[in-house]
Design a protein around this motif. Structure first.
Motif, PDB file in Angstrom:
ATOM      1  N   SER A 150       2.671   1.637  -3.570  1.00 15.30           N
ATOM      2  CA  SER A 150       1.792   2.088  -4.649  1.00 15.30           C
ATOM      3  C   SER A 150       1.492   3.579  -4.496  1.00 15.30           C
ATOM      4  N   SER A 151       1.227   4.027  -3.259  1.00 13.66           N
ATOM      5  CA  SER A 151       0.944   5.454  -3.027  1.00 13.66           C
ATOM      6  C   SER A 151       2.165   6.304  -3.358  1.00 13.66           C
ATOM      7  N   TRP A 152       3.344   5.837  -2.964  1.00 15.42           N
ATOM      8  CA  TRP A 152       4.575   6.583  -3.228  1.00 15.42           C
ATOM      9  C   TRP A 152       4.862   6.660  -4.727  1.00 15.42           C
ATOM     10  N   SER A 178       1.682   3.627   5.095  1.00 20.39           N
ATOM     11  CA  SER A 178       1.086   4.540   4.125  1.00 20.39           C
ATOM     12  C   SER A 178       1.965   5.777   4.040  1.00 20.39           C
ATOM     13  N   LEU A 179       1.572   6.742   3.211  1.00 23.97           N
ATOM     14  CA  LEU A 179       2.328   7.991   3.162  1.00 23.97           C
ATOM     15  C   LEU A 179       2.264   8.725   4.493  1.00 23.97           C
ATOM     16  N   LYS A 211       2.498   9.076  -6.288  1.00 26.34           N
ATOM     17  CA  LYS A 211       2.900  10.437  -5.901  1.00 26.34           C
ATOM     18  C   LYS A 211       4.094  10.920  -6.717  1.00 26.34           C
ATOM     19  N   LYS A 261      -3.378   5.878 -10.885  1.00 24.02           N
ATOM     20  CA  LYS A 261      -4.312   5.157 -10.027  1.00 24.02           C
ATOM     21  C   LYS A 261      -4.991   4.000 -10.759  1.00 24.02           C
ATOM     22  N   GLU A 277       0.826  -1.203   0.000  1.00 21.59           N
ATOM     23  CA  GLU A 277       0.000   0.000   0.000  1.00 21.59           C
ATOM     24  C   GLU A 277       0.864   1.259   0.000  1.00 21.59           C
TER      25      GLU A 277
END
Length: 329
Positions: A6-8, A290-291, A11, A17, A3
Motif C-alpha cells: 500500500s505504501s509503495w 515497509s518502505l 508512493k 491514502k 503494508e
C-alpha cells in the motif's frame, strides 16, 4: 506484505491514502481456506480502516481458475506428459542430497522403514501419475523428502532456535543447499514440464490476460498458491532465476508483480515483472515490511519478450505472448 505494497502504490501514485474503490484496487482469491485468509491478512494490513471485498468463486467448489488439475483428457496427452515427467525425474542428480537427508532423519531406523520395508531414498522407486481432473502426482522418496524439508523450512520461519531446526543439522547455507535440491526437484517434476505447466496454468493465464487487457482496476491482487506460481512462470517462459537471501523458489507470501509502465517521451508502453518476497531472515525475525524495511525484489526475465537491462519489454510484445499462450491469435 500488505503494508509495504500500500505504501509503495501510494508512493508511485497509483493509489491515494483514501480507501480505494474497486476501480482502483480489485481482489480475487482462491476459495481454499489458507488463500482466503492470506487475502484478508493482506488487505487488513494494506487498508486497515477500509471495507475491501474479496471476490471469489462459490464457497462450495474449487475455483477452476486456480485449481492445478489436469484438463486435457486425451490419451496422447497423458502418455506424453508422463514421459516428460519421467525424463525430468531421471535427469535429476540427487543422490548426495538423499544421503544427507537420510542421515539427518536416521531414516534406516525409522518406523516407516521397519513397517514399509522402504529404507533407501536412492534405490526406492518414484512413480509419477497424470489423470484428468487431478493434480499431477509423484509418489516415493522424493515426495517424502519434500514433505520433510517443508517442515524444516517452517521451523526456520517460525523462529525455532537454529540448533533445534532439523535437530541442529541445518545451521548454515551450505547445509540447506545440500538438501534443497530435493524439494526443487519434486516441484519441477510435478509442475515444471512443458505440457503439464501449460495445461494446468491455462485457466489462470486466461484470467490474468482478461484482467490486464479488459478490466479497468489500477491494481489487482490475485491470491493463489505456489502451484500457480510454478505453472504460470513455466508456461510464460521465464528464464531461470535465483532469489537472493531466500532458500525457496516460491517462498510463502511472495508476489509475482506484473507492471505496465509508460514512457512519456516515446509514448511506448512496457511490461515489467518482478518477484517480491521476504528473505529467510525477514521471515524468521517477523518484522513488519515497509518502505524503510522493504521485501526483497528479483527481476524476472522472459524468453519470449525482448527485455532491456532494467527488465522492460514492449507491452504489445507481452500481450502477443499472453494471447499466444491462451490461443487468442
Amino acid at each position: 506484505m500488505g503494508e509495504f505494497f500500500s505504501s509503495w502504490l501510494i508512493k508511485e501514485g497509483l493509489l491515494t491514502k483514501n480507501c480505494p474503490d474497486e476501480n482502483s484496487f480489485y481482489v480475487y482469491a482462491n476459495t481454499a481456506q489458507r488463500t482466503m485468509a492470506s487475502a484478508q491478512s493482506f488487505i487488513s494490513k494494506a487498508f486497515p480502516q477500509c471495507n475491501i471485498t474479496i471476490h471469489h468463486a462459490s464457497d462450495t467448489q474449487r475455483d477452476p481458475i486456480f485449481n492445478p488439475v489436469v484438463h486435457n483428457s486425451s490419451k496422447a496427452f497423458r502418455t506424453e506428459a508422463i514421459e516428460e515427467m519421467k525424463t525430468l525425474l531421471k535427469s535429476l542428480h540427487l543422490n548426495s542430497s538423499y544421503e544427507d537427508l537420510q542421515n539427518i532423519l536416521d531414516y534406516k531406523e525409522s518406523k516407516y522403514c521397519v513397517i514399509k520395508h522402504k529404507c533407501d531414498f536412492i534405490t526406492d522407486p518414484n512413480k509419477v501419475f497424470v489423470n484428468t481432473g487431478f493434480k499431477p502426482n509423484l509418489e516415493g522418496p522424493l515426495k517424502i523428502c519434500k514433505s520433510v524439508i517443508d517442515s524444516f523450512i517452517m521451523e526456520n520461519y517460525e523462529g525455532f532456535p537454529i540448533n533445534e531446526v532439523a535437530w541442529g543439522s541445518l545451521q548454515d547455507v551450505d547445509q540447506w543447499d545440500a538438501i534443497l535440491g530435493l524439494t526443487r526437484g519434486y516441484h519441477d517434476v510435478i509442475f515444471n514440464t512443458t505440457l503439464i505447466a501449460q495445461d494446468l496454468a491455462k485457466p489462470l493465464l486466461k484470467f490474468i490476460t482478461e484482467l490486464l487487457l479488459k478490466r479497468q482496476a489500477k491494481v489487482t491482487l490475485l491470491m493463489g498458491h505456489d502451484a500457480n506460481i510454478y505453472t504460470v512462470l513455466k508456461s510464460m517462459g521465464f528464464k531461470p532465476y535465483t532469489l537472493e537471501k531466500q532458500y525457496e523458489m516460491t517462498p510463502a507470501g511472495g508476489k509475482i508483480v506484473i507492471q505496465k509502465w509508460g514512457n512519456n517521451t516515446s509514448g511506448n508502453m512496457y511490461a515489467k515483472i518482478d518477484y517480491v518476497y521476504q528473505g529467510t531472515d525477514q521471515m524468521r525475525e517477523g518484522k513488519a515490511l515497509s518502505l524503510n524495511n522493504p521485501p526483497e525484489v528479483t527481476m524476472l526475465k522472459l524468453e519470449g519478450c525482448v527485455m532491456d537491462d532494467n527488465g522492460f519489454c514492449l507491452w504489445d510484445d507481452f500481450v502477443k505472448l499472453l494471447n499466444g499462450l491462451i490461443g487468442n491469435v
